[in-house]
Write an enzyme that holds these catalytic residues in place. Structure first.
Site, PDB file in Angstrom:
ATOM      1  CB  CYS A 199      41.326  39.966  47.866  1.00  0.00           C
ATOM      2  SG  CYS A 199      40.426  40.603  49.310  1.00  0.00           S
TER       3      CYS A 199
ATOM      4  CG  HIS B 137      41.697  44.138  45.662  1.00  0.00           C
ATOM      5  ND1 HIS B 137      40.960  43.228  44.928  1.00  0.00           N
ATOM      6  CD2 HIS B 137      41.220  44.085  46.937  1.00  0.00           C
ATOM      7  CE1 HIS B 137      40.067  42.654  45.721  1.00  0.00           C
ATOM      8  NE2 HIS B 137      40.204  43.156  46.946  1.00  0.00           N
TER       9      HIS B 137
ATOM     10  CD  GLU C 241      42.450  43.702  41.644  1.00  0.00           C
ATOM     11  OE1 GLU C 241      41.363  43.433  42.184  1.00  0.00           O
ATOM     12  OE2 GLU C 241      43.544  43.243  42.034  1.00  0.00           O
TER      13      GLU C 241
END
Length: 557
Positions: free
Chosen positions: A381, A507, A509
């Site tokens: 990001c 993102h 993750e």
């Protein structure tokens, strides 16, 4: 029809209710039951999207674009089930909904009160999760601590819930603490007794107690707790401090948590399949050589601000038979001391997301160091935006280049506002949020890592790569390896001549799981392992693989 489990907490805050709820979800799923978990947060914010990471930790983004509590990340990682905006409820969102209904005249001129209107809205939210998820069991975690004034409407709502369903259709679990007093050499039960007394005064009798402790809880103590708190001894479940949160489901399984919950809910206790999970925990406890990863951020004083990033790194290390040696590096300290000092010896660098000007120059310096030292780098990001700024300043000669977010009047806004954000005034819930498709360029590093032409990733941003600089960027040797299907929005960049240099606008993750690490994180750790000294036998294995043309295929140029 769904069954319902409510998880409350007492004695102290941050006692681990979220991990208990997530662990129970994992255990139920291992028995073939479908599960959905929601969090009731007692703060007046509508959602945590505008809250400081120093106060709240990370904001976890769901597929449908909700900005939620970090506990939803635990729920998803433990159960491997996607949650939605329905799974995150705050006091602010409840009051907002009730007040909007009152303004529309939905209450027919009646006096709007906490009981029944606020508590009724809370109960409706729980029922909505059940009907939309079609889950066999809906687990609800009530944030805060029993005795807090903020939590009272939620506790009253779950007390009233008994009237919505049969008593055999719900279970109350209370998570509590048994502190050890060193001078007396005893675990003390009085705080637990008082916490349960407080819960009973509201009208809730817990069915099970999960007792947190740093040492064994013997049968005599369990019998005492059960007697004072009105639960069977077998329903007093010890939960000792664990070396990893991923070990907690196994511990609670051994202590009989799921068996007792199923008994209360009148559900069959099927055979449990936790073999894969047990193997995962075994690997966690017996890791391979350590890789040193620098996480360069502005909120590093609170580790929870980057919780999903850290977990994604752990998942990748698990898959690669490595252990994670994580170094928290404050971006502002890089500005003061220099990247050479703070990043020396690192095997990989991660620059995660964030907002605002503070620390950006330190992040840019860290990225330059990783690029010039040929150290594997992953930007997320804002981390991607900083990588673009680093390129512009140090390779394209645009020394004053920056993001329009950081300096609206810059002459070279290599990062600028998304067109659809031009007229947005409110901050909360208005970014580009949730899952969007990304078309991955054939032949790129990203393509080899993903193995897919189109991937779906979760986003949370207002600013994007400025396409006015696209040609200059490509001419500098960089590659745009992923973009929106219409080609307008840059989603992934990489530097082909570098061992591993990639950054994404989204993102990743949030999609990493313990047994299924995200490809970008796994690729980063795999590249970092190439920097480690290896044993003679490992060197021979790599030499043989290289001769066969099969060494690390996902990273081959």
């Amino acid at each position: 029809m769904a069954k319902f489990v409510f998880v409350t907490g007492g004695v102290v805050s941050s006692i681990g209710k979220g991990i208990v709820a997530a662990s129970l979800g994992r255990l139920l799923k291992s028995r073939g039951y479908s599960v959905s978990i929601l969090k009731l947060d007692p703060y007046l914010n509508v959602d945590p999207g505008t809250m400081s990471p120093f106060q709240h930790g990370e904001v976890f983004v769901t597929e449908d674009g909700a900005e939620t509590d970090l506990d939803l990340g635990h729920y998803e990682r433990f159960t491997d089930t996607a949650m939605s905006r329905l799974n995150s409820v705050t006091t602010g969102s409840i009051y907002q909904s009730v007040i909007n209904k009152e303004r529309r005249g939905s209450y027919n001129g009646g006096t709007v009160q906490v009981i029944p209107h606020i508590t009724g809205e809370i109960r409706d939210r729980i029922h909505r999760v059940a009907s939309n998820s079609n889950a066999d069991v809906v687990i609800t975690e009530i944030g805060g601590t029993v005795g807090d004034i903020e939590s009272l409407p939620f506790l009253e709502a779950i007390r009233e819930f008994r009237g919505d369903v049969g008593r055999q259709d719900l279970a109350y679990i209370h998570v509590t603490l048994l502190p050890f007093i060193g001078t007396s050499g005893e675990l003390k039960t009085k705080p637990t007794q008082h916490s349960v007394k407080e819960l009973r005064s509201i009208g809730i009798q817990p069915d099970l107690l999960v007792c947190r402790s740093d040492r064994d809880i013997n049968d005599e103590l369990k019998r005492k707790i059960g007697g004072f708190c009105g639960v069977p001894q077998r329903a007093v479940i010890p939960s000792l401090d664990a070396d990893s949160i991923y070990a907690v489901p196994l511990t609670l399984e051994d202590e009989g948590l799921c068996r007792e919950v199923l008994d209360v809910l009148d559900l069959e206790d099927h055979d449990s399949d936790m073999v894969d999970w047990a193997q995962l925990v075994h690997k966690l406890r017996n890791p391979g050589p350590a890789v040193k990863v620098a996480l360069v951020g502005k909120y590093v004083q609170l580790n929870d601000a980057y919780l999903s990033v850290v977990e994604a790194l752990r998942h990748a290390c698990l898959a690669q038979d490595a252990s994670l040696d994580l170094h928290w590096v404050c971006a502002e300290e890089i500005e003061n001391q220099g990247a050479d000092v703070l990043l020396k010896g690192m095997d990989a660098v991660v620059v995660p997301g964030g907002f605002g000007n503070r620390g950006v120059d330190g992040k840019v310096a860290a990225i330059r160091w990783a690029r010039e030292q040929r150290v594997p780098f992953l930007g997320l990001c804002l981390g991607m935006q900083c990588a673009v700024i680093e390129w512009a300043r140090n390779l394209a000669g645009l020394t004053d280049a920056t993001s329009a977010e950081l300096e609206p009047g810059t002459t070279h806004p290599v990062i600028h506002l998304l067109p659809e954000q031009q007229d947005v005034v409110d901050l909360g819930g208005t970014m580009r949020l949730g899952v969007y498709p990304c078309r991955v360029s054939a032949g790129s590093l990203a393509s080899r890592l993903y193995g897919e032409e189109v991937v779906y990733e979760r986003h949370r941003h207002r600013f994007e790569f400025n396409n006015a600089y696209r040609n200059l960027f490509l001419e500098s040797g960089y590659e745009i390896s992923g973009s929106s299907p219409d080609g307008r929005l840059v989603e992934l960049i990489e530097l082909p001549e570098h061992p591993f240099f990639t950054a994404c606008q989204y993102h990743p993750e949030f999609l990493s799981r313990p047994g299924r690490p995200h490809p970008l994180f796994r690729g980063l750790i795999e590249a970092a392992q190439q920097r480690l000294p290896c044993s003679p036998s490992e060197a021979m294995r790599q030499q043989n693989n290289s001769a066969a043309g099969s060494s690390h295929p996902s990273l081959q140029p």
